[in-house]
Write an enzyme that holds these catalytic residues in place. Structure first.
Site, PDB file in Angstrom:
ATOM      1  N   GLU A 147       0.830  -1.204   0.000  1.00 18.58           N
ATOM      2  CA  GLU A 147       0.000   0.000   0.000  1.00 18.58           C
ATOM      3  C   GLU A 147       0.865   1.254   0.000  1.00 18.58           C
ATOM      4  O   GLU A 147       1.727   1.435   0.862  1.00 18.58           O
ATOM      5  CB  GLU A 147      -0.930   0.019   1.207  1.00 18.58           C
ATOM      6  N   ASP A 180      -4.720   3.501  -2.977  1.00 14.33           N
ATOM      7  CA  ASP A 180      -5.763   3.968  -2.063  1.00 14.33           C
ATOM      8  C   ASP A 180      -6.083   5.413  -2.417  1.00 14.33           C
ATOM      9  O   ASP A 180      -5.198   6.268  -2.414  1.00 14.33           O
ATOM     10  CB  ASP A 180      -5.245   3.847  -0.627  1.00 14.33           C
ATOM     11  N   THR A 181      -7.348   5.688  -2.713  1.00 12.84           N
ATOM     12  CA  THR A 181      -7.704   7.041  -3.165  1.00 12.84           C
ATOM     13  C   THR A 181      -7.469   8.094  -2.100  1.00 12.84           C
ATOM     14  O   THR A 181      -7.146   9.236  -2.423  1.00 12.84           O
ATOM     15  CB  THR A 181      -9.173   7.091  -3.619  1.00 12.84           C
ATOM     16  N   PHE A 182      -7.631   7.751  -0.832  1.00 10.30           N
ATOM     17  CA  PHE A 182      -7.367   8.720   0.240  1.00 10.30           C
ATOM     18  C   PHE A 182      -5.928   9.202   0.189  1.00 10.30           C
ATOM     19  O   PHE A 182      -5.643  10.409   0.254  1.00 10.30           O
ATOM     20  CB  PHE A 182      -7.670   8.111   1.612  1.00 10.30           C
ATOM     21  N   HIS A 183      -5.004   8.274   0.077  1.00  9.92           N
ATOM     22  CA  HIS A 183      -3.581   8.628   0.044  1.00  9.92           C
ATOM     23  C   HIS A 183      -3.200   9.279  -1.285  1.00  9.92           C
ATOM     24  O   HIS A 183      -2.375  10.203  -1.325  1.00  9.92           O
ATOM     25  CB  HIS A 183      -2.727   7.386   0.296  1.00  9.92           C
ATOM     26  N   HIS A 206      -8.150   0.476  -2.745  1.00 11.26           N
ATOM     27  CA  HIS A 206      -8.980   1.025  -1.679  1.00 11.26           C
ATOM     28  C   HIS A 206      -9.741   2.247  -2.175  1.00 11.26           C
ATOM     29  O   HIS A 206      -9.154   3.138  -2.795  1.00 11.26           O
ATOM     30  CB  HIS A 206      -8.103   1.500  -0.510  1.00 11.26           C
ATOM     31  N   GLU A 241     -12.990   1.745   2.465  1.00  9.90           N
ATOM     32  CA  GLU A 241     -12.313   1.931   3.744  1.00  9.90           C
ATOM     33  C   GLU A 241     -12.746   3.261   4.364  1.00  9.90           C
ATOM     34  O   GLU A 241     -12.705   4.303   3.717  1.00  9.90           O
ATOM     35  CB  GLU A 241     -10.792   1.913   3.552  1.00  9.90           C
TER      36      GLU A 241
END
Length: 294
Positions: A147, A180-183, A206, A241
Protein backbone atom coordinates in the site's frame (compact mmCIF):
# COMPACT_ATOMS: atom_id res chain seq x y z
CA UNK A 1 -13.75 -5.29 -10.65
CA UNK A 2 -13.70 -8.84 -9.31
CA UNK A 3 -15.37 -8.29 -5.94
CA UNK A 4 -16.56 -5.30 -3.93
CA UNK A 5 -15.53 -5.39 -0.30
CA UNK A 6 -15.46 -3.42 2.93
CA UNK A 7 -12.93 -2.91 5.71
CA UNK A 8 -13.83 -4.64 8.97
CA UNK A 9 -13.10 -1.40 10.83
CA UNK A 10 -16.44 -0.11 9.57
CA UNK A 11 -18.00 -2.75 11.85
CA UNK A 12 -15.58 -3.48 14.67
CA UNK A 13 -12.34 -2.47 16.32
CA UNK A 14 -11.18 -6.03 15.69
CA UNK A 15 -10.08 -6.97 19.19
CA UNK A 16 -12.37 -9.98 19.64
CA UNK A 17 -13.36 -13.14 17.79
CA UNK A 18 -17.01 -12.19 18.16
CA UNK A 19 -16.34 -8.79 16.60
CA UNK A 20 -14.65 -10.29 13.54
CA UNK A 21 -17.43 -12.84 13.04
CA UNK A 22 -20.01 -10.07 13.34
CA UNK A 23 -18.10 -8.06 10.74
CA UNK A 24 -18.25 -11.00 8.34
CA UNK A 25 -21.98 -11.33 8.90
CA UNK A 26 -22.68 -7.61 8.46
CA UNK A 27 -20.59 -7.49 5.28
CA UNK A 28 -22.55 -10.39 3.81
CA UNK A 29 -25.84 -8.81 4.90
CA UNK A 30 -24.99 -5.67 2.92
CA UNK A 31 -23.99 -7.65 -0.18
CA UNK A 32 -20.21 -7.24 0.05
CA UNK A 33 -18.21 -10.20 -1.29
CA UNK A 34 -14.93 -9.61 0.51
CA UNK A 35 -13.75 -8.15 3.80
CA UNK A 36 -10.46 -6.71 4.95
CA UNK A 37 -9.14 -7.60 8.40
CA UNK A 38 -6.18 -6.07 10.19
CA UNK A 39 -3.26 -8.29 11.25
CA UNK A 40 -4.62 -11.54 12.73
CA UNK A 41 -2.50 -12.88 15.57
CA UNK A 42 -3.13 -16.64 15.71
CA UNK A 43 -2.81 -16.69 19.50
CA UNK A 44 -5.72 -14.26 19.81
CA UNK A 45 -8.17 -15.58 17.20
CA UNK A 46 -9.58 -18.91 16.05
CA UNK A 47 -8.50 -18.73 12.42
CA UNK A 48 -10.13 -22.02 11.44
CA UNK A 49 -13.47 -20.76 12.74
CA UNK A 50 -13.10 -17.50 10.83
CA UNK A 51 -12.21 -19.45 7.69
CA UNK A 52 -15.35 -21.59 8.02
CA UNK A 53 -17.52 -18.50 8.60
CA UNK A 54 -16.00 -16.85 5.54
CA UNK A 55 -16.79 -19.88 3.39
CA UNK A 56 -20.34 -20.20 4.74
CA UNK A 57 -21.08 -16.55 3.96
CA UNK A 58 -19.14 -16.49 0.66
CA UNK A 59 -17.14 -13.49 1.83
CA UNK A 60 -13.44 -13.63 0.91
CA UNK A 61 -10.94 -12.49 3.54
CA UNK A 62 -7.96 -10.23 2.88
CA UNK A 63 -5.56 -8.89 5.50
CA UNK A 64 -3.63 -5.64 5.74
CA UNK A 65 -1.19 -4.37 8.34
CA UNK A 66 1.54 -1.91 9.12
CA UNK A 67 4.81 -2.74 10.82
CA UNK A 68 5.58 -1.26 14.26
CA UNK A 69 8.79 0.83 14.58
CA UNK A 70 10.64 -1.92 16.45
CA UNK A 71 10.02 -4.26 13.47
CA UNK A 72 10.75 -1.83 10.66
CA UNK A 73 12.29 -3.66 7.70
CA UNK A 74 13.43 -0.31 6.26
CA UNK A 75 15.58 0.32 9.34
CA UNK A 76 19.35 0.01 9.31
CA UNK A 77 19.61 -2.03 12.52
CA UNK A 78 19.78 -5.77 11.68
CA UNK A 79 17.72 -6.78 14.70
CA UNK A 80 14.79 -4.55 13.71
CA UNK A 81 14.90 -5.82 10.14
CA UNK A 82 15.01 -9.44 11.30
CA UNK A 83 12.06 -8.87 13.64
CA UNK A 84 10.09 -7.31 10.77
CA UNK A 85 10.83 -10.22 8.45
CA UNK A 86 9.61 -12.63 11.12
CA UNK A 87 6.39 -10.63 11.57
CA UNK A 88 5.76 -10.63 7.83
CA UNK A 89 6.34 -14.39 7.64
CA UNK A 90 3.90 -14.91 10.52
CA UNK A 91 1.35 -12.71 8.75
CA UNK A 92 1.61 -14.73 5.52
CA UNK A 93 0.95 -17.92 7.47
CA UNK A 94 -2.03 -16.35 9.26
CA UNK A 95 -3.56 -15.22 5.96
CA UNK A 96 -3.09 -18.72 4.56
CA UNK A 97 -4.62 -20.33 7.64
CA UNK A 98 -7.68 -18.08 7.66
CA UNK A 99 -8.33 -18.86 3.99
CA UNK A 100 -7.35 -15.36 2.91
CA UNK A 101 -6.11 -14.48 -0.54
CA UNK A 102 -3.98 -11.37 0.04
CA UNK A 103 -1.66 -9.61 2.46
CA UNK A 104 -1.36 -5.86 1.96
CA UNK A 105 -0.71 -2.60 3.71
CA UNK A 106 2.47 -0.90 4.87
CA UNK A 107 4.63 -4.01 4.75
CA UNK A 108 7.83 -2.25 3.68
CA UNK A 109 8.29 0.18 6.60
CA UNK A 110 6.82 1.13 9.94
CA UNK A 111 3.36 2.68 10.00
CA UNK A 112 4.36 5.95 11.59
CA UNK A 113 5.27 9.57 10.98
CA UNK A 114 9.04 9.47 10.50
CA UNK A 115 11.37 12.20 11.73
CA UNK A 116 14.05 11.48 9.13
CA UNK A 117 14.57 10.84 5.43
CA UNK A 118 14.73 7.23 4.21
CA UNK A 119 18.23 5.90 3.63
CA UNK A 120 19.77 3.93 0.79
CA UNK A 121 20.55 1.04 3.12
CA UNK A 122 17.03 1.15 4.53
CA UNK A 123 15.57 0.92 1.02
CA UNK A 124 17.81 -2.06 0.25
CA UNK A 125 16.84 -3.79 3.51
CA UNK A 126 13.16 -3.28 2.76
CA UNK A 127 13.49 -4.53 -0.83
CA UNK A 128 15.24 -7.68 0.42
CA UNK A 129 12.61 -8.27 3.10
CA UNK A 130 9.71 -7.89 0.68
CA UNK A 131 11.39 -10.14 -1.91
CA UNK A 132 11.77 -12.86 0.73
CA UNK A 133 8.18 -12.37 1.91
CA UNK A 134 6.95 -12.57 -1.69
CA UNK A 135 8.49 -16.02 -2.04
CA UNK A 136 6.72 -17.17 1.13
CA UNK A 137 3.44 -15.63 -0.02
CA UNK A 138 3.61 -17.23 -3.45
CA UNK A 139 4.22 -20.64 -1.91
CA UNK A 140 1.25 -20.08 0.42
CA UNK A 141 -1.07 -18.96 -2.39
CA UNK A 142 -1.32 -15.44 -0.96
CA UNK A 143 -1.05 -12.26 -3.05
CA UNK A 144 1.39 -9.67 -1.72
CA UNK A 145 0.34 -6.05 -2.29
CA UNK A 146 2.16 -2.94 -1.04
CA UNK A 147 0.00 0.00 0.00
CA UNK A 148 1.27 3.42 -1.04
CA UNK A 149 0.44 5.83 1.76
CA UNK A 150 0.83 9.53 2.47
CA UNK A 151 3.93 11.20 3.87
CA UNK A 152 2.55 11.24 7.42
CA UNK A 153 2.27 7.43 7.59
CA UNK A 154 5.53 6.32 5.93
CA UNK A 155 8.65 7.96 4.53
CA UNK A 156 9.45 5.25 1.97
CA UNK A 157 6.66 4.74 -0.59
CA UNK A 158 4.21 7.61 -1.11
CA UNK A 159 3.64 7.61 -4.89
CA UNK A 160 2.95 5.12 -7.65
CA UNK A 161 6.27 5.92 -9.34
CA UNK A 162 8.13 5.08 -6.11
CA UNK A 163 6.11 1.89 -5.71
CA UNK A 164 6.88 0.72 -9.24
CA UNK A 165 10.60 1.35 -8.72
CA UNK A 166 10.47 -0.59 -5.46
CA UNK A 167 8.77 -3.68 -6.87
CA UNK A 168 11.16 -3.63 -9.83
CA UNK A 169 14.02 -3.68 -7.32
CA UNK A 170 12.56 -6.76 -5.60
CA UNK A 171 12.82 -8.69 -8.87
CA UNK A 172 9.62 -10.51 -7.92
CA UNK A 173 6.63 -10.87 -10.23
CA UNK A 174 4.52 -11.72 -7.17
CA UNK A 175 4.59 -8.21 -5.68
CA UNK A 176 1.92 -5.74 -6.79
CA UNK A 177 0.75 -2.30 -5.71
CA UNK A 178 -2.09 -1.53 -3.35
CA UNK A 179 -3.47 1.90 -4.28
CA UNK A 180 -5.76 3.97 -2.06
CA UNK A 181 -7.70 7.04 -3.17
CA UNK A 182 -7.37 8.72 0.24
CA UNK A 183 -3.58 8.63 0.04
CA UNK A 184 -3.47 9.33 -3.68
CA UNK A 185 -5.38 12.59 -3.35
CA UNK A 186 -2.61 13.79 -1.03
CA UNK A 187 0.45 12.58 -2.89
CA UNK A 188 -0.38 12.19 -6.60
CA UNK A 189 -0.60 15.20 -8.92
CA UNK A 190 -3.11 13.23 -11.01
CA UNK A 191 -4.57 10.08 -9.37
CA UNK A 192 -6.12 8.87 -12.63
CA UNK A 193 -2.77 9.16 -14.41
CA UNK A 194 -1.14 7.25 -11.56
CA UNK A 195 -3.68 4.43 -11.96
CA UNK A 196 -2.94 4.24 -15.68
CA UNK A 197 0.82 4.30 -14.98
CA UNK A 198 0.51 1.32 -12.64
CA UNK A 199 -1.84 -0.59 -14.97
CA UNK A 200 -1.86 -4.34 -14.41
CA UNK A 201 0.62 -4.02 -11.56
CA UNK A 202 -2.21 -2.93 -9.27
CA UNK A 203 -3.18 -5.89 -7.10
CA UNK A 204 -5.66 -4.24 -4.74
CA UNK A 205 -7.58 -0.97 -4.58
CA UNK A 206 -8.98 1.03 -1.68
CA UNK A 207 -11.84 3.48 -2.11
CA UNK A 208 -11.82 6.10 0.64
CA UNK A 209 -12.96 9.72 0.74
CA UNK A 210 -10.60 12.63 1.52
CA UNK A 211 -12.22 13.06 4.95
CA UNK A 212 -12.43 9.29 5.65
CA UNK A 213 -16.22 9.54 5.68
CA UNK A 214 -19.12 9.22 3.25
CA UNK A 215 -18.09 8.88 -0.40
CA UNK A 216 -18.92 12.07 -2.28
CA UNK A 217 -18.68 14.21 0.86
CA UNK A 218 -15.05 15.18 0.28
CA UNK A 219 -12.81 16.61 -2.42
CA UNK A 220 -11.95 13.53 -4.52
CA UNK A 221 -12.99 13.68 -8.19
CA UNK A 222 -14.44 10.21 -8.58
CA UNK A 223 -15.25 10.05 -12.30
CA UNK A 224 -11.59 10.20 -13.45
CA UNK A 225 -10.64 7.54 -10.88
CA UNK A 226 -13.30 5.08 -12.05
CA UNK A 227 -12.66 5.90 -15.71
CA UNK A 228 -8.99 5.01 -15.21
CA UNK A 229 -9.81 1.74 -13.45
CA UNK A 230 -12.17 0.71 -16.25
CA UNK A 231 -9.69 1.82 -18.93
CA UNK A 232 -6.90 -0.39 -17.56
CA UNK A 233 -9.28 -3.34 -17.28
CA UNK A 234 -8.90 -3.56 -13.52
CA UNK A 235 -10.25 -6.98 -12.53
CA UNK A 236 -9.24 -7.38 -8.91
CA UNK A 237 -10.91 -6.44 -5.63
CA UNK A 238 -12.07 -2.95 -4.66
CA UNK A 239 -12.60 -2.35 -0.95
CA UNK A 240 -14.29 0.56 0.80
CA UNK A 241 -12.31 1.93 3.74
CA UNK A 242 -13.55 4.42 6.34
CA UNK A 243 -12.60 5.04 9.96
CA UNK A 244 -14.45 6.47 12.94
CA UNK A 245 -13.25 6.69 16.54
CA UNK A 246 -16.73 5.48 17.44
CA UNK A 247 -15.62 2.03 16.19
CA UNK A 248 -11.83 1.66 16.01
CA UNK A 249 -9.50 1.67 18.99
CA UNK A 250 -7.43 4.61 20.17
CA UNK A 251 -4.13 3.35 18.74
CA UNK A 252 -5.45 3.26 15.17
CA UNK A 253 -7.21 6.60 15.64
CA UNK A 254 -3.87 8.11 16.62
CA UNK A 255 -1.93 6.42 13.80
CA UNK A 256 -4.44 7.57 11.18
CA UNK A 257 -5.18 10.96 12.79
CA UNK A 258 -8.90 10.33 13.25
CA UNK A 259 -9.47 13.51 15.28
CA UNK A 260 -13.15 13.90 14.44
CA UNK A 261 -15.85 11.45 13.49
CA UNK A 262 -17.42 11.92 10.06
CA UNK A 263 -19.91 9.15 10.92
CA UNK A 264 -21.10 7.17 13.93
CA UNK A 265 -23.66 4.76 12.40
CA UNK A 266 -22.08 2.08 10.24
CA UNK A 267 -25.09 0.48 8.53
CA UNK A 268 -26.10 3.58 6.52
CA UNK A 269 -22.43 4.25 5.69
CA UNK A 270 -21.92 0.72 4.34
CA UNK A 271 -25.13 0.80 2.31
CA UNK A 272 -24.27 4.18 0.80
CA UNK A 273 -20.71 3.12 -0.09
CA UNK A 274 -21.85 0.00 -1.94
CA UNK A 275 -24.43 1.94 -3.93
CA UNK A 276 -21.96 4.75 -4.68
CA UNK A 277 -19.15 2.48 -5.91
CA UNK A 278 -21.42 0.30 -8.03
CA UNK A 279 -23.01 3.39 -9.59
CA UNK A 280 -19.66 5.03 -10.39
CA UNK A 281 -18.30 1.78 -11.83
CA UNK A 282 -21.36 1.32 -14.06
CA UNK A 283 -21.19 4.96 -15.22
CA UNK A 284 -17.51 4.56 -16.13
CA UNK A 285 -18.26 1.41 -18.10
CA UNK A 286 -21.00 3.22 -20.02
CA UNK A 287 -18.67 6.14 -20.80
CA UNK A 288 -16.03 3.75 -22.10
CA UNK A 289 -18.57 1.92 -24.27
CA UNK A 290 -19.89 5.20 -25.65
CA UNK A 291 -16.38 6.47 -26.44
CA UNK A 292 -15.56 3.20 -28.18
CA UNK A 293 -18.51 3.66 -30.53
CA UNK A 294 -17.60 7.25 -31.47
Amino acid sequence: MKRLGIHSFVWTGGQTQEGLEMALEKSAEHGYRCIEFAYLRPELFDLDRLARKSQELDVQIGVTMGLPPEKDVSAEEPERVAAGKAMLADAVRAVRDVGGDKLGGILYSAHTKYSRQPTVDGWKNSVEAIAETADLAEAAGVDLVLELVNRFESNLLNTTAQGLKFIDDTGSAHVRLHLDTFHMQIEEADPAAAIRLAGDRIGYFHIGESNRGYLGDGTIQWEPVFDALVDIGYDRDIVFESFSAAIVDESLSLACAIWRDTWTENDPLAAHAKQFIELKWAEAQRRRATNART
